[in-house]
Design a protein around this motif. Structure first.
Motif, PDB file in Angstrom:
ATOM      1  N   VAL A  47     -18.428   4.929  17.034  1.00 54.66           N
ATOM      2  CA  VAL A  47     -19.462   5.961  16.956  1.00 54.66           C
ATOM      3  C   VAL A  47     -19.403   6.789  18.231  1.00 54.66           C
ATOM      4  O   VAL A  47     -19.466   6.239  19.340  1.00 54.66           O
ATOM      5  N   SER A  48     -19.280   8.112  18.095  1.00 50.84           N
ATOM      6  CA  SER A  48     -19.167   9.023  19.240  1.00 50.84           C
ATOM      7  C   SER A  48     -20.508   9.706  19.478  1.00 50.84           C
ATOM      8  O   SER A  48     -21.010  10.418  18.607  1.00 50.84           O
ATOM      9  N   ILE A  49     -21.073   9.496  20.660  1.00 51.54           N
ATOM     10  CA  ILE A  49     -22.397  10.011  21.017  1.00 51.54           C
ATOM     11  C   ILE A  49     -22.296  10.724  22.353  1.00 51.54           C
ATOM     12  O   ILE A  49     -21.668  10.217  23.291  1.00 51.54           O
ATOM     13  N   VAL A  50     -22.932  11.890  22.469  1.00 46.64           N
ATOM     14  CA  VAL A  50     -22.959  12.601  23.739  1.00 46.64           C
ATOM     15  C   VAL A  50     -24.395  12.709  24.225  1.00 46.64           C
ATOM     16  O   VAL A  50     -25.306  13.062  23.469  1.00 46.64           O
ATOM     17  N   SER A  51     -24.591  12.373  25.493  1.00 42.38           N
ATOM     18  CA  SER A  51     -25.885  12.580  26.148  1.00 42.38           C
ATOM     19  C   SER A  51     -25.769  13.806  27.037  1.00 42.38           C
ATOM     20  O   SER A  51     -24.731  14.478  27.066  1.00 42.38           O
ATOM     21  N   ASP A  52     -26.826  14.094  27.792  1.00 34.61           N
ATOM     22  CA  ASP A  52     -26.766  15.233  28.702  1.00 34.61           C
ATOM     23  C   ASP A  52     -26.020  14.897  29.997  1.00 34.61           C
ATOM     24  O   ASP A  52     -25.972  15.718  30.913  1.00 34.61           O
ATOM     25  N   HIS A  53     -25.401  13.703  30.043  1.00 34.29           N
ATOM     26  CA  HIS A  53     -24.602  13.311  31.201  1.00 34.29           C
ATOM     27  C   HIS A  53     -23.166  12.915  30.851  1.00 34.29           C
ATOM     28  O   HIS A  53     -22.270  13.105  31.676  1.00 34.29           O
ATOM     29  N   ALA A  54     -22.971  12.326  29.672  1.00 29.70           N
ATOM     30  CA  ALA A  54     -21.670  11.725  29.397  1.00 29.70           C
ATOM     31  C   ALA A  54     -21.395  11.647  27.899  1.00 29.70           C
ATOM     32  O   ALA A  54     -22.316  11.678  27.077  1.00 29.70           O
TER      33      ALA A  54
ATOM     34  N   TYR B 203     -19.851   9.128  25.015  1.00 31.00           N
ATOM     35  CA  TYR B 203     -19.715   7.691  24.814  1.00 31.00           C
ATOM     36  C   TYR B 203     -18.979   7.395  23.512  1.00 31.00           C
ATOM     37  O   TYR B 203     -19.110   8.123  22.528  1.00 31.00           O
ATOM     38  N   GLU B 204     -18.256   6.283  23.516  1.00 28.16           N
ATOM     39  CA  GLU B 204     -17.782   5.672  22.288  1.00 28.16           C
ATOM     40  C   GLU B 204     -18.472   4.312  22.179  1.00 28.16           C
ATOM     41  O   GLU B 204     -18.414   3.494  23.118  1.00 28.16           O
ATOM     42  N   PHE B 205     -19.152   4.095  21.057  1.00 29.66           N
ATOM     43  CA  PHE B 205     -19.880   2.853  20.820  1.00 29.66           C
ATOM     44  C   PHE B 205     -19.260   2.087  19.661  1.00 29.66           C
ATOM     45  O   PHE B 205     -18.637   2.658  18.767  1.00 29.66           O
ATOM     46  N   THR B 206     -19.485   0.791  19.676  1.00 24.59           N
ATOM     47  CA  THR B 206     -19.290  -0.045  18.515  1.00 24.59           C
ATOM     48  C   THR B 206     -20.478  -0.997  18.469  1.00 24.59           C
ATOM     49  O   THR B 206     -21.336  -0.954  19.358  1.00 24.59           O
ATOM     50  N   ALA B 207     -20.553  -1.850  17.452  1.00 21.70           N
ATOM     51  CA  ALA B 207     -21.675  -2.774  17.339  1.00 21.70           C
ATOM     52  C   ALA B 207     -21.180  -4.214  17.478  1.00 21.70           C
ATOM     53  O   ALA B 207     -20.097  -4.561  16.983  1.00 21.70           O
ATOM     54  N   THR B 208     -21.972  -5.036  18.146  1.00 26.45           N
ATOM     55  CA  THR B 208     -21.659  -6.451  18.234  1.00 26.45           C
ATOM     56  C   THR B 208     -21.993  -7.123  16.895  1.00 26.45           C
ATOM     57  O   THR B 208     -22.496  -6.475  15.971  1.00 26.45           O
ATOM     58  N   ALA B 209     -21.752  -8.414  16.802  1.00 25.99           N
ATOM     59  CA  ALA B 209     -21.964  -9.130  15.544  1.00 25.99           C
ATOM     60  C   ALA B 209     -23.395  -9.028  15.046  1.00 25.99           C
ATOM     61  O   ALA B 209     -23.642  -8.993  13.832  1.00 25.99           O
ATOM     62  N   ASP B 210     -24.367  -8.968  15.964  1.00 28.63           N
ATOM     63  CA  ASP B 210     -25.769  -8.887  15.534  1.00 28.63           C
ATOM     64  C   ASP B 210     -26.270  -7.460  15.415  1.00 28.63           C
ATOM     65  O   ASP B 210     -27.455  -7.226  15.182  1.00 28.63           O
ATOM     66  N   GLY B 211     -25.364  -6.462  15.564  1.00 27.54           N
ATOM     67  CA  GLY B 211     -25.733  -5.061  15.406  1.00 27.54           C
ATOM     68  C   GLY B 211     -26.111  -4.339  16.678  1.00 27.54           C
ATOM     69  O   GLY B 211     -26.417  -3.143  16.634  1.00 27.54           O
ATOM     70  N   THR B 212     -26.079  -5.014  17.831  1.00 27.21           N
ATOM     71  CA  THR B 212     -26.448  -4.357  19.086  1.00 27.21           C
ATOM     72  C   THR B 212     -25.372  -3.349  19.488  1.00 27.21           C
ATOM     73  O   THR B 212     -24.179  -3.692  19.531  1.00 27.21           O
ATOM     74  N   PRO B 213     -25.743  -2.108  19.785  1.00 32.60           N
ATOM     75  CA  PRO B 213     -24.747  -1.123  20.217  1.00 32.60           C
ATOM     76  C   PRO B 213     -24.094  -1.543  21.533  1.00 32.60           C
ATOM     77  O   PRO B 213     -24.772  -2.014  22.462  1.00 32.60           O
TER      78      PRO B 213
END
Length: 526
Positions: A289-296, A298-308
């Protein structure tokens, strides 16, 4: 009308909005958006019809939990390509129609299409957000669902300061249609809801809530009033929602929370990007998952329990302030995943002198000093910014310049923006990027679209006018050359101001444009 009378009238309308479904026993006839004086003083049409020249290459992959590409949301698909495989209008005797959703605003920001081609859209008015089911030809309302009030709307009505509404991207503006024709959005209560629509035995259509997930335990929700930002952290509006390829629903908030909901169990997980703000939507590929904030970025994925979990983070030049034409001090783009297998992701920065288009390699194993592919400066010095996503196709990107646009009062009396549109290609060997062409078209605030079925880019343009006429055009530009092929007048006056909504290409070849007072449609008449 006095300020007190107007305030009471709007407050009464506010009281009627309570998160309820309204079924129309028979379709309500579309009420066209009035044109302002001067529409006979400008060209109704210029250029000539274009011949369809389809673009070669594969489409972005179909996301398993979204409606088919081009039907699912503001940015067309999971990768955020802003493309449609079918042809839009070619400029052959174009016909224009519109529906006025409300006298005081009514812009339809997200336009999606169900399996039968009906429009499922979210329209923002000065008294709240409405989910609407529309006939795609007549724009008649078949059913609607009233969403809860946003705090910014309450404050705007109370203080008669409607500029607050234009900087608020929460409350349902970013929504998507899933693979079962259900609209998914986050409302102003910090709830994620899924809405289905169906036709009753009596023939009337209606919306029903099929699922409702309360994020209150993870997201501060004391949102009785509106501030930007909330200095005490008491309220954190949800900005956008999108599913990942495993079926989780991801969500982001203005104050940098990133979370997931497991639809099967209702489990909610989240993390916080401390001191960062998220005002844009995001893109999802099969591997992240590609997300941009006002600083950076990010590339995210989720752990087994769904935590980013952060896979990688890349800072960019956020400049020293918010430019006219930007919502906040940072990138104004939803990230674009593109290239062979989704190897790249692109955003723009907020550099003070000239904005740059930035392209990064997405791989988790890419060394930090190899992640950046290129940073290409675009548009004039001291006059460049964008708050809209890029178009991506193959290894190509298209960017427009929104510098100078703030809200619907920015471009009245014949004014316009600095303008500019550019195409940038990543080199085949990935060694950098090159500018292919530049156009002088002025597209102040629209989310543009590319029809890969005919090779045309669709913009919503406005040129300066010495007579003070505010004329808005659907404009077709050749993707290959940057040449403007034709322009069709959509309307004149503030009611036709686009105010950050997208162009959406319908399966029947119609181009729909969200405008301040509702929704406009342009289709070939032949």
């Amino acid at each position: 009308m006095s300020r007190r009378t107007l305030s009471r009238a709007l407050a009464f309308a506010l009281a009627l909005t309570a998160g309820t479904a309204v079924a129309a026993p028979s379709p309500a006839l579309a009420d066209p958006i009035p044109k302002a004086p001067g529409h006979r003083l400008v060209d109704a049409y210029s250029g000539a019809p274009a011949a369809a020249q389809p673009l070669p290459g594969p489409q972005p992959p179909r996301h398993p939990h979204l409606a088919p590409n081009g039907r699912s949301g503001m940015h067309s698909d999971g990768w955020g390509s802003a493309t449609s495989s079918w042809s839009g209008p070619l400029g052959d005797h174009p016909e224009v129609s519109s529906e006025q959703m409300a006298p005081l605003g009514g812009e339809c920001a997200t336009v999606t299409f169900d399996r039968a081609g009906r429009i499922v859209t979210v329209c923002g008015t000065f008294t709240g957000f409405l989910v609407k089911l529309l006939d795609p030809r007549t724009l008649a309302t078949l059913a609607q669902y009233e969403l809860p009030q946003r705090p910014s709307t309450v404050e705007a009505i109370t203080r008669l300061d409607f500029s607050r509404i234009f900087k608020d991207t929460s409350g349902g503006a970013y929504a998507y249609l899933d693979d079962e024709d259900r609209l998914v959005l986050a409302d102003s209560r910090q709830h994620i809801v899924r809405l289905a629509h169906r036709q009753r035995p009596d023939g009337a259509w209606e919306f029903t809530v099929t699922d409702d997930w309360d994020l209150g335990a993870q997201v501060p929700h004391d949102c009785a009033t509106w501030a930007d930002p909330y200095p005490d952290g008491s309220c954190d509006p949800v900005t956008s929602v999108m599913p990942d390829w495993q079926g989780r629903i991801w969500w982001v908030t203005r104050q940098g929370r990133v979370g997931t909901v497991d639809p099967a169990t209702g489990t909610i997980r989240s993390v916080r990007l401390a001191g960062e703000e998220i005002q844009n939507s995001f893109s999802v590929a099969a591997d992240g998952v590609s997300i941009v904030s006002d600083h950076a970025l990010y590339e995210f994925t989720a752990t087994a329990d769904g935590t980013p979990a952060v896979v990688w983070r890349q800072t960019y030049d956020r400049g020293t302030g918010t430019k006219p034409g930007s919502v906040n001090q940072g990138s104004g783009t939803t990230p674009d995943v593109f290239g062979d297998g989704g190897r790249y992701v692109a955003i723009t920065d907020n550099a003070d002198d000239r904005m740059h288009v930035l392209v990064y390699r997405r791989g988790a194993d890419v060394p930090a000093d190899r992640r950046l592919v290129c940073e290409v400066p675009v548009f004039a010095s001291g006059a460049s910014t964008t708050d809209n996503s890029l178009i991506s196709w193959g290894d190509s990107l298209v960017v427009e310049n929104n510098y100078g646009y703030e809200n619907v009062s920015s471009l009245t009396f014949g004014r316009s923006v600095a303008g500019g549109v550019a195409r940038i290609d990543v080199r085949p060997d990935g060694s950098g990027c090159d500018t292919v062409w530049e156009s002088a078209e002025r597209s102040p605030s629209v989310v543009p679209k590319l029809s890969t079925g005919n090779g045309l880019i669709y913009l919503y343009t406005k040129d300066p006018n010495a007579l003070g006429v505010d004329a808005w055009y659907l404009t077709a530009v050749d993707f290959r050359t940057g040449r403007t092929r034709w322009k069709q007048l959509v309307g004149t006056g503030v009611g036709y101001d686009n105010n950050w909504a997208p162009i959406t290409l319908g399966p029947d070849g119609t181009a729909y444009v969200g405008v301040f007072n509702g929704l406009a449609a342009v289709r070939d008449g032949g």
